[in-house]
Motif scaffolding. Structure first.
Motif, PDB file in Angstrom:
ATOM      1  N   ALA A  29       0.829  -1.206   0.000  1.00  0.00           N
ATOM      2  CA  ALA A  29       0.000   0.000   0.000  1.00  0.00           C
ATOM      3  C   ALA A  29       0.864   1.258   0.000  1.00  0.00           C
ATOM      4  CB  ALA A  29      -0.941  -0.004   1.202  1.00  0.00           C
ATOM      5  N   MET A  30       1.968   1.232   0.748  1.00  0.00           N
ATOM      6  CA  MET A  30       2.878   2.369   0.740  1.00  0.00           C
ATOM      7  C   MET A  30       3.442   2.604  -0.657  1.00  0.00           C
ATOM      8  SD  MET A  30       5.034   1.833   4.258  1.00  0.00           S
ATOM      9  CE  MET A  30       4.319   2.151   5.878  1.00  0.00           C
ATOM     10  N   GLY A  31       3.822   1.517  -1.349  1.00  0.00           N
ATOM     11  CA  GLY A  31       4.352   1.645  -2.697  1.00  0.00           C
ATOM     12  C   GLY A  31       3.331   2.204  -3.665  1.00  0.00           C
ATOM     13  N   ILE A  32       2.102   1.739  -3.559  1.00  0.00           N
ATOM     14  CA  ILE A  32       1.038   2.232  -4.437  1.00  0.00           C
ATOM     15  C   ILE A  32       0.788   3.715  -4.194  1.00  0.00           C
ATOM     16  CG2 ILE A  32      -1.435   2.034  -4.948  1.00  0.00           C
ATOM     17  CD1 ILE A  32      -1.067  -1.002  -4.148  1.00  0.00           C
ATOM     18  N   ALA A  33       0.718   4.105  -2.919  1.00  0.00           N
ATOM     19  CA  ALA A  33       0.499   5.510  -2.585  1.00  0.00           C
ATOM     20  C   ALA A  33       1.637   6.372  -3.131  1.00  0.00           C
ATOM     21  CB  ALA A  33       0.380   5.680  -1.076  1.00  0.00           C
ATOM     22  N   ALA A  34       2.873   5.881  -3.013  1.00  0.00           N
ATOM     23  CA  ALA A  34       4.023   6.634  -3.511  1.00  0.00           C
ATOM     24  C   ALA A  34       3.959   6.787  -5.031  1.00  0.00           C
ATOM     25  CB  ALA A  34       5.318   5.948  -3.101  1.00  0.00           C
TER      26      ALA A  34
ATOM     27  N   GLY B 263      10.755   2.704  -8.289  1.00  0.00           N
ATOM     28  CA  GLY B 263      11.615   2.276  -9.390  1.00  0.00           C
ATOM     29  C   GLY B 263      10.829   2.111 -10.685  1.00  0.00           C
ATOM     30  N   ILE B 264       9.621   1.576 -10.580  1.00  0.00           N
ATOM     31  CA  ILE B 264       8.754   1.457 -11.757  1.00  0.00           C
ATOM     32  C   ILE B 264       8.456   2.843 -12.330  1.00  0.00           C
ATOM     33  CG2 ILE B 264       6.433   0.819 -12.540  1.00  0.00           C
ATOM     34  CD1 ILE B 264       8.160  -1.596 -12.075  1.00  0.00           C
ATOM     35  N   MET B 265       8.177   3.790 -11.448  1.00  0.00           N
ATOM     36  CA  MET B 265       7.869   5.146 -11.904  1.00  0.00           C
ATOM     37  C   MET B 265       9.101   5.809 -12.531  1.00  0.00           C
ATOM     38  SD  MET B 265       4.693   5.198 -11.222  1.00  0.00           S
ATOM     39  CE  MET B 265       4.172   6.915 -11.425  1.00  0.00           C
ATOM     40  N   ARG B 266      10.279   5.594 -11.946  1.00  0.00           N
ATOM     41  CA  ARG B 266      11.515   6.145 -12.526  1.00  0.00           C
ATOM     42  C   ARG B 266      11.772   5.565 -13.915  1.00  0.00           C
ATOM     43  NH1 ARG B 266      14.783   8.808  -8.702  1.00  0.00           N
ATOM     44  NH2 ARG B 266      14.416   8.211  -6.523  1.00  0.00           N
TER      45      ARG B 266
ATOM     46  N   ASP C 175       3.722  13.885 -22.846  1.00  0.00           N
ATOM     47  CA  ASP C 175       3.077  12.612 -22.483  1.00  0.00           C
ATOM     48  C   ASP C 175       3.285  12.242 -21.016  1.00  0.00           C
ATOM     49  OD1 ASP C 175       2.308  12.350 -25.089  1.00  0.00           O
ATOM     50  OD2 ASP C 175       3.812  10.836 -25.622  1.00  0.00           O
ATOM     51  N   VAL C 176       4.219  12.905 -20.337  1.00  0.00           N
ATOM     52  CA  VAL C 176       4.662  12.447 -19.019  1.00  0.00           C
ATOM     53  C   VAL C 176       3.545  12.356 -17.987  1.00  0.00           C
ATOM     54  CG1 VAL C 176       6.108  13.048 -17.033  1.00  0.00           C
ATOM     55  CG2 VAL C 176       7.084  13.025 -19.336  1.00  0.00           C
ATOM     56  N   PRO C 177       2.743  13.408 -17.746  1.00  0.00           N
ATOM     57  CA  PRO C 177       1.721  13.295 -16.690  1.00  0.00           C
ATOM     58  C   PRO C 177       0.757  12.127 -16.895  1.00  0.00           C
ATOM     59  CG  PRO C 177       2.036  15.578 -17.298  1.00  0.00           C
ATOM     60  CD  PRO C 177       2.798  14.771 -18.308  1.00  0.00           C
ATOM     61  N   ALA C 178       0.258  11.964 -18.126  1.00  0.00           N
ATOM     62  CA  ALA C 178      -0.712  10.890 -18.394  1.00  0.00           C
ATOM     63  C   ALA C 178      -0.064   9.520 -18.278  1.00  0.00           C
ATOM     64  CB  ALA C 178      -1.325  11.068 -19.779  1.00  0.00           C
ATOM     65  N   ARG C 179       1.164   9.386 -18.775  1.00  0.00           N
ATOM     66  CA  ARG C 179       1.820   8.087 -18.742  1.00  0.00           C
ATOM     67  C   ARG C 179       2.221   7.687 -17.326  1.00  0.00           C
ATOM     68  NH1 ARG C 179       3.980   6.403 -23.607  1.00  0.00           N
ATOM     69  NH2 ARG C 179       4.593   4.530 -22.466  1.00  0.00           N
ATOM     70  N   LEU C 180       2.622   8.649 -16.513  1.00  0.00           N
ATOM     71  CA  LEU C 180       2.949   8.319 -15.119  1.00  0.00           C
ATOM     72  C   LEU C 180       1.701   7.904 -14.343  1.00  0.00           C
ATOM     73  CD1 LEU C 180       5.634  10.983 -14.120  1.00  0.00           C
ATOM     74  CD2 LEU C 180       5.974   8.546 -14.566  1.00  0.00           C
ATOM     75  N   LEU C 181       0.571   8.537 -14.643  1.00  0.00           N
ATOM     76  CA  LEU C 181      -0.669   8.109 -13.997  1.00  0.00           C
ATOM     77  C   LEU C 181      -1.026   6.687 -14.421  1.00  0.00           C
ATOM     78  CD1 LEU C 181      -3.131   8.542 -12.243  1.00  0.00           C
ATOM     79  CD2 LEU C 181      -4.238   9.694 -14.183  1.00  0.00           C
ATOM     80  N   GLN C 182      -0.858   6.374 -15.706  1.00  0.00           N
ATOM     81  CA  GLN C 182      -1.118   5.007 -16.165  1.00  0.00           C
ATOM     82  C   GLN C 182      -0.215   4.011 -15.442  1.00  0.00           C
ATOM     83  OE1 GLN C 182      -0.561   5.048 -20.410  1.00  0.00           O
ATOM     84  NE2 GLN C 182      -2.384   6.296 -20.806  1.00  0.00           N
ATOM     85  N   ALA C 183       1.050   4.392 -15.235  1.00  0.00           N
ATOM     86  CA  ALA C 183       1.980   3.507 -14.547  1.00  0.00           C
ATOM     87  C   ALA C 183       1.567   3.282 -13.098  1.00  0.00           C
ATOM     88  CB  ALA C 183       3.396   4.081 -14.612  1.00  0.00           C
ATOM     89  N   ALA C 184       1.113   4.343 -12.421  1.00  0.00           N
ATOM     90  CA  ALA C 184       0.665   4.211 -11.030  1.00  0.00           C
ATOM     91  C   ALA C 184      -0.559   3.304 -10.929  1.00  0.00           C
ATOM     92  CB  ALA C 184       0.360   5.584 -10.444  1.00  0.00           C
ATOM     93  N   ILE C 185      -1.494   3.478 -11.841  1.00  0.00           N
ATOM     94  CA  ILE C 185      -2.688   2.616 -11.864  1.00  0.00           C
ATOM     95  C   ILE C 185      -2.275   1.168 -12.105  1.00  0.00           C
ATOM     96  CG2 ILE C 185      -4.803   2.084 -13.142  1.00  0.00           C
ATOM     97  CD1 ILE C 185      -5.092   5.124 -13.626  1.00  0.00           C
ATOM     98  N   SER C 186      -1.292   0.952 -12.972  1.00  0.00           N
ATOM     99  CA  SER C 186      -0.808  -0.400 -13.244  1.00  0.00           C
ATOM    100  C   SER C 186      -0.164  -1.022 -12.014  1.00  0.00           C
ATOM    101  CB  SER C 186       0.189  -0.365 -14.404  1.00  0.00           C
ATOM    102  OG  SER C 186       0.711  -1.656 -14.659  1.00  0.00           O
ATOM    103  N   VAL C 187       0.616  -0.234 -11.262  1.00  0.00           N
ATOM    104  CA  VAL C 187       1.206  -0.719 -10.015  1.00  0.00           C
ATOM    105  C   VAL C 187       0.105  -1.183  -9.071  1.00  0.00           C
ATOM    106  CG1 VAL C 187       2.436  -0.002  -7.921  1.00  0.00           C
ATOM    107  CG2 VAL C 187       3.343   0.598 -10.175  1.00  0.00           C
ATOM    108  N   HIS C 188      -0.960  -0.398  -8.968  1.00  0.00           N
ATOM    109  CA  HIS C 188      -2.089  -0.707  -8.091  1.00  0.00           C
ATOM    110  C   HIS C 188      -2.781  -2.000  -8.531  1.00  0.00           C
ATOM    111  CE1 HIS C 188      -5.670   1.204  -5.701  1.00  0.00           C
ATOM    112  NE2 HIS C 188      -5.412  -0.026  -5.337  1.00  0.00           N
ATOM    113  N   GLU C 189      -3.128  -2.071  -9.809  1.00  0.00           N
ATOM    114  CA  GLU C 189      -3.887  -3.224 -10.303  1.00  0.00           C
ATOM    115  C   GLU C 189      -3.049  -4.499 -10.295  1.00  0.00           C
ATOM    116  OE1 GLU C 189      -5.237  -1.936 -14.127  1.00  0.00           O
ATOM    117  OE2 GLU C 189      -6.978  -0.856 -13.302  1.00  0.00           O
TER     118      GLU C 189
END
Length: 360
Positions: A61-66, A109-112, A123-137
């Motif tokens: 959960a900490m990783g997802i929040a980060a 590390g995934i986000m980096r 593209d950065v803001p949208a793609r980073l949000l997609q990456a965060a959602i992927s980490v969560h799912e």
């Protein structure tokens, strides 16, 4: 902060929720089980403070929040010619919020890596949000895989309902959903393999008494809460078949860094012939950490031991309040990850598990 008193009826809670427009909502786990309270985070500093203060807790959960924190920062910056420099301080702030749970640094590390691979700045803001959602799912899906594999191991030993001991909290509240060790118990219960769950109060912060006991009740799983020091008595008297715990980090040799008290449970389990299962995502395996004792372990404030009801007291002596301990690999019967289960874990088996899946 939004809050309400918890009713006796069953509820389903999301511990982390992306609200859009750069806002992240976190369930304040310090208030459970008697009150549902949320903290809405609007910047990275608030996310980092929520991790450090255990508003959000549990390594996954900490990783997802980060990860969402980085996505939030990018949305607020909107545009930059040098995104790595623009987000460097945010990465550092989140990385420093907690030191033991490798899931936090893994998610960052995934986000980096996502950021490093992007070539179009817009593209950065949208793609980073997609990456965060992927980490969560992906964490939620990994939990379900671990739950299924752990349940199969429990069923392989005995087809009848069994007694299982849990320690700490690692259910849906501490992960992207479903849970790790708790997910195994949940899957075993659904398969008719659970007679009774014994759950420790779990120092520090009584995460077992406040959170795991509540999640067990919500899931309708038969359970009994006990003080930490009753574990040996229960293993001797109640015919417990399994101890199932989560890990915040697993060293290259198979040592497991888990909530304080886990090492004692493993020693007791070996003496009483109780099987011992560690459940953790493969991202928790740290091949750079040779043995568990090489990791500096966190301690919490002594005040948590010096409170009785509403009264504080002073012992006049030093106080130790460690959060984690190291359980040697030779006390573990099996480590369950989403990529497979490793019985009698060692350095070769862990490395083989990770390398096999990199090749596929």
């Amino acid at each position: 902060m939004q809050s309400k008193t918890l009713s006796s009826e069953q509820v389903s809670l999301e511990s982390i929720e992306w609200l859009g427009n750069g806002h992240l909502r976190l369930l304040d786990q310090r208030r459970l089980p008697d009150r549902i309270a949320y903290r809405d985070c609007n910047n990275v500093a608030e996310v980092a403070e929520s991790i450090a203060s255990l508003v959000v807790r549990g390594g996954p959960a900490m990783g997802i929040a980060a990860a969402y924190g980085i996505a939030m920062a990018a949305q607020r910056i909107r545009t930059s010619d040098n995104w790595e420099a623009a987000l460097a301080a945010d990465f550092d702030m989140l990385e420093g919020a907690q030191s033991t749970a490798i899931s936090l640094s893994w998610a960052l590390g995934i986000m980096r890596e996502t950021l490093r691979k992007l070539t179009l700045p817009q593209d950065v803001p949208a793609r980073l949000l997609q990456a965060a959602i992927s980490v969560h799912e992906s964490d939620r899906e990994a939990n379900r895989s671990m739950g299924r594999l752990g349940m199969q191991l429990i069923g392989r030993r005995q087809k009848k309902p069994q007694k299982i001991m849990l320690h700490s909290n690692d259910g849906a509240l501490a992960t992207g959903g479903y849970g790790t060790a708790f997910g195994v118990v949940r899957a075993a219960h659904e398969a008719g393999l659970v007679d009774q769950v014994y759950v420790s109060e779990t120092r520090p912060l009584l995460q077992g008494a406040r959170l795991t006991a509540w999640e067990l009740a919500q899931a309708g799983i038969p359970a009994q809460l006990h003080i930490d020091s009753a574990a040996a008595h229960l293993m001797k008297s109640q015919n417990i078949a399994w101890v199932v715990v989560a890990a915040d980090r697993i060293a290259a040799n198979g040592d497991a860094i888990c909530k304080i008290g886990t090492y004692a449970l493993a020693v007791l389990a070996m003496h009483h012939g109780v099987r011992f299962m560690v459940v953790a995502s493969s991202s928790c395996i740290d091949l750079a950490l040779e043995v568990g004792d090489d990791l500096a372990l966190e301690e919490r404030s002594s005040r948590e031991l010096l409170q009785f009801g509403e009264r504080d007291f002073d012992t006049g002596i030093a106080v130790s309040n460690p959060v984690f301990d190291v359980t040697p690999a030779d006390l573990l019967d099996v480590i369950v990850t989403e990529k497979g289960a490793i019985e009698r874990p060692d350095e070769q088996k862990l490395a083989a598990l990770l390398s096999h899946h990199r090749l596929h």
